[in-house]
Write a protein that holds these residues in place. Structure first.
Motif, PDB file in Angstrom:
ATOM      1  N   LEU A 109      36.843  32.922  57.248  1.00 11.69           N
ATOM      2  CA  LEU A 109      36.855  34.492  56.255  1.00 11.69           C
ATOM      3  C   LEU A 109      36.614  34.771  54.756  1.00 11.69           C
ATOM      4  CD1 LEU A 109      41.064  35.057  58.516  1.00 11.69           C
ATOM      5  CD2 LEU A 109      38.496  36.461  58.814  1.00 11.69           C
ATOM      6  N   ARG A 110      36.268  33.466  54.005  1.00  8.49           N
ATOM      7  CA  ARG A 110      35.849  34.402  53.097  1.00  8.49           C
ATOM      8  C   ARG A 110      34.658  34.970  53.276  1.00  8.49           C
ATOM      9  NH1 ARG A 110      36.576  29.769  48.167  1.00  8.49           N
ATOM     10  NH2 ARG A 110      37.629  31.624  46.414  1.00  8.49           N
ATOM     11  N   PRO A 111      33.487  34.957  53.194  1.00  3.42           N
ATOM     12  CA  PRO A 111      32.847  35.483  53.584  1.00  3.42           C
ATOM     13  C   PRO A 111      32.890  36.616  53.660  1.00  3.42           C
ATOM     14  CG  PRO A 111      31.731  33.924  54.397  1.00  3.42           C
ATOM     15  CD  PRO A 111      33.615  33.158  54.046  1.00  3.42           C
ATOM     16  N   ALA A 112      33.817  36.827  54.465  1.00  3.93           N
ATOM     17  CA  ALA A 112      34.024  38.795  54.774  1.00  3.93           C
ATOM     18  C   ALA A 112      34.536  39.522  54.061  1.00  3.93           C
ATOM     19  CB  ALA A 112      34.795  38.792  56.374  1.00  3.93           C
ATOM     20  N   VAL A 113      35.343  38.944  53.299  1.00  3.22           N
ATOM     21  CA  VAL A 113      36.500  39.607  52.488  1.00  3.22           C
ATOM     22  C   VAL A 113      35.869  39.613  51.101  1.00  3.22           C
ATOM     23  CG1 VAL A 113      39.005  39.025  51.522  1.00  3.22           C
ATOM     24  CG2 VAL A 113      38.617  38.224  53.689  1.00  3.22           C
ATOM     25  N   ARG A 114      34.979  38.502  50.751  1.00  2.00           N
ATOM     26  CA  ARG A 114      33.611  39.102  49.591  1.00  2.00           C
ATOM     27  C   ARG A 114      32.875  39.742  49.842  1.00  2.00           C
ATOM     28  NH1 ARG A 114      32.235  32.790  47.716  1.00  2.00           N
ATOM     29  NH2 ARG A 114      34.691  32.948  46.963  1.00  2.00           N
ATOM     30  N   GLU A 115      32.781  39.730  51.176  1.00  2.00           N
ATOM     31  CA  GLU A 115      31.562  41.682  51.233  1.00  2.00           C
ATOM     32  C   GLU A 115      32.983  42.805  51.069  1.00  2.00           C
ATOM     33  OE1 GLU A 115      30.285  41.341  54.978  1.00  2.00           O
ATOM     34  OE2 GLU A 115      28.549  40.016  55.017  1.00  2.00           O
ATOM     35  N   ARG A 116      33.761  42.670  51.454  1.00  2.01           N
ATOM     36  CA  ARG A 116      34.830  43.869  51.467  1.00  2.01           C
ATOM     37  C   ARG A 116      34.937  44.361  49.471  1.00  2.01           C
ATOM     38  NH1 ARG A 116      39.287  44.276  55.560  1.00  2.01           N
ATOM     39  NH2 ARG A 116      38.320  46.505  55.265  1.00  2.01           N
ATOM     40  N   GLY A 117      34.722  42.875  48.426  1.00  2.00           N
ATOM     41  CA  GLY A 117      34.938  43.207  47.430  1.00  2.00           C
ATOM     42  C   GLY A 117      36.540  42.520  46.932  1.00  2.00           C
ATOM     43  N   GLY A 118      36.737  41.414  47.770  1.00  2.00           N
ATOM     44  CA  GLY A 118      38.125  40.991  47.496  1.00  2.00           C
ATOM     45  C   GLY A 118      37.939  39.142  47.599  1.00  2.00           C
ATOM     46  N   ASP A 119      38.668  38.890  47.929  1.00  4.61           N
ATOM     47  CA  ASP A 119      38.626  36.953  47.956  1.00  4.61           C
ATOM     48  C   ASP A 119      39.640  36.605  48.798  1.00  4.61           C
ATOM     49  OD1 ASP A 119      37.289  34.464  47.535  1.00  4.61           O
ATOM     50  OD2 ASP A 119      37.116  34.275  45.678  1.00  4.61           O
ATOM     51  N   VAL A 120      39.438  35.562  49.363  1.00  2.42           N
ATOM     52  CA  VAL A 120      40.897  35.024  49.569  1.00  2.42           C
ATOM     53  C   VAL A 120      40.326  33.112  49.815  1.00  2.42           C
ATOM     54  CG1 VAL A 120      39.898  34.617  52.313  1.00  2.42           C
ATOM     55  CG2 VAL A 120      42.467  34.733  51.777  1.00  2.42           C
ATOM     56  N   ARG A 150      46.226  32.809  48.450  1.00  4.25           N
ATOM     57  CA  ARG A 150      46.121  33.845  47.252  1.00  4.25           C
ATOM     58  C   ARG A 150      45.028  35.154  47.990  1.00  4.25           C
ATOM     59  NH1 ARG A 150      45.410  28.401  45.418  1.00  4.25           N
ATOM     60  NH2 ARG A 150      47.348  28.266  43.991  1.00  4.25           N
ATOM     61  N   LEU A 151      45.106  35.987  47.797  1.00  5.13           N
ATOM     62  CA  LEU A 151      44.345  36.805  48.195  1.00  5.13           C
ATOM     63  C   LEU A 151      44.329  37.815  46.699  1.00  5.13           C
ATOM     64  CD1 LEU A 151      43.369  38.113  50.649  1.00  5.13           C
ATOM     65  CD2 LEU A 151      45.258  39.471  51.478  1.00  5.13           C
ATOM     66  N   LYS A 152      43.451  38.354  46.589  1.00  3.48           N
ATOM     67  CA  LYS A 152      42.603  39.672  46.017  1.00  3.48           C
ATOM     68  C   LYS A 152      41.585  40.469  46.880  1.00  3.48           C
ATOM     69  CE  LYS A 152      39.062  40.309  42.964  1.00  3.48           C
ATOM     70  NZ  LYS A 152      37.877  40.000  42.140  1.00  3.48           N
ATOM     71  N   THR A 153      42.345  41.754  46.737  1.00  2.00           N
ATOM     72  CA  THR A 153      41.419  42.598  48.082  1.00  2.00           C
ATOM     73  C   THR A 153      40.637  43.465  47.154  1.00  2.00           C
ATOM     74  OG1 THR A 153      43.476  44.427  47.209  1.00  2.00           O
ATOM     75  CG2 THR A 153      43.884  43.409  48.819  1.00  2.00           C
ATOM     76  N   GLY A 154      39.562  44.488  47.199  1.00  2.00           N
ATOM     77  CA  GLY A 154      38.686  45.260  46.631  1.00  2.00           C
ATOM     78  C   GLY A 154      39.358  45.546  45.925  1.00  2.00           C
ATOM     79  N   GLY A 155      38.807  45.707  44.706  1.00  2.00           N
ATOM     80  CA  GLY A 155      38.820  46.628  43.259  1.00  2.00           C
ATOM     81  C   GLY A 155      39.835  45.718  41.963  1.00  2.00           C
ATOM     82  N   GLY A 156      40.256  44.620  42.799  1.00  2.00           N
ATOM     83  CA  GLY A 156      40.275  43.659  41.346  1.00  2.00           C
ATOM     84  C   GLY A 156      41.916  43.954  41.274  1.00  2.00           C
ATOM     85  N   CYS A 157      42.815  44.762  42.470  1.00  2.00           N
ATOM     86  CA  CYS A 157      43.855  45.642  41.691  1.00  2.00           C
ATOM     87  C   CYS A 157      44.708  43.944  42.486  1.00  2.00           C
ATOM     88  CB  CYS A 157      44.249  46.174  43.067  1.00  2.00           C
ATOM     89  SG  CYS A 157      44.196  46.492  44.796  1.00  2.00           S
ATOM     90  N   GLY A 158      44.806  42.798  43.662  1.00  2.00           N
ATOM     91  CA  GLY A 158      45.369  41.532  43.499  1.00  2.00           C
ATOM     92  C   GLY A 158      46.553  42.092  45.139  1.00  2.00           C
ATOM     93  N   SER A 159      46.964  42.081  46.468  1.00  2.00           N
ATOM     94  CA  SER A 159      47.764  41.546  47.124  1.00  2.00           C
ATOM     95  C   SER A 159      47.938  42.631  47.339  1.00  2.00           C
ATOM     96  CB  SER A 159      47.867  40.376  47.497  1.00  2.00           C
ATOM     97  OG  SER A 159      49.288  40.195  46.103  1.00  2.00           O
ATOM     98  N   GLY A 160      48.989  44.019  45.951  1.00  2.00           N
ATOM     99  CA  GLY A 160      49.953  44.597  45.595  1.00  2.00           C
ATOM    100  C   GLY A 160      48.827  45.772  46.055  1.00  2.00           C
ATOM    101  N   CYS A 161      47.797  45.925  46.395  1.00  2.00           N
ATOM    102  CA  CYS A 161      47.737  47.714  46.041  1.00  2.00           C
ATOM    103  C   CYS A 161      47.792  48.045  47.925  1.00  2.00           C
ATOM    104  CB  CYS A 161      46.091  47.633  46.012  1.00  2.00           C
ATOM    105  SG  CYS A 161      45.660  47.008  44.191  1.00  2.00           S
ATOM    106  N   GLY A 162      47.091  48.968  48.010  1.00  2.00           N
ATOM    107  CA  GLY A 162      46.708  49.471  49.383  1.00  2.00           C
ATOM    108  C   GLY A 162      46.124  49.836  50.123  1.00  2.00           C
TER     109      GLY A 162
END
Length: 179
Positions: A96-107, A120-132
């Protein structure tokens, strides 16, 4: 309905049959008697046949069988998959990692605590897993992928995001001021 490759079913046809099988089995559940008993016994026999194939396979062949998506699911269903759940889950996260990275995040797979998988999850925008905005979609996709290959786990949860530790030069810790 089916496009076969030789006498074999193509992957989309396998998926279609599995979806139809789920529908048929749901309709059988409320019916007592011979039909459900026949399905249960047939499943046990096929599970035993798969186990015997694995018993005769060398390590390389067992790995190749387990890597096949359909066979891997059947091996998990019959509780005979040669790989531990944690390794299967880690591989699912890596896929899944490449698809998550395409969205600007990482897992990243972080391991298992008890029966709970951790990521460990970082969503797009560098805001971590707590962002909407998409974080829950990514978390849901990761959870679904991990539990599909490792149903022995009861849940998959993201670790709380923590800031990177500040760099402190070693000399400041070991150097004493002049007296």
């Amino acid at each position: 309905m089916a496009e076969a490759v030789g006498t074999r079913l193509a992957d989309p046809d396998v998926e279609a049959r599995l979806a139809r099988l789920d529908e048929v089995l749901e309709n059988l559940e409320p019916l007592p008697g011979a039909a459900t008993e026949a399905v249960r016994l047939l499943t046990e026999i096929y599970g035993e046949a798969l186990a015997r194939v694995l018993d005769r396979a060398d390590e390389q062949l067992a790995e190749r069988l387990a890597e096949d998506e359909l066979l891997g699911h059947l091996l998990v269903l019959h509780d005979i998959h040669p790989e531990p759940p944690e390794r299967r889950a880690a591989r699912a996260v890596e896929r899944l990692r490449p698809a998550v990275r395409e969205r600007g995040g990482d897992v990243e797979w972080a391991g298992v605590e008890g029966e709970i998988g951790r990521v460990r999850l970082k969503t797009g925008g560098g805001c971590g897993s707590g962002c909407g905005g998409g974080g829950s979609d990514v978390t849901d996709a990761v959870r679904e992928a991990v539990l599909a290959v490792a149903p022995e786990l009861t849940a998959v949860e993201p670790l709380p995001s923590t800031p990177a530790p500040a760099f402190v030069p070693l000399t400041t810790l070991t150097h004493r001021g002049a007296r």
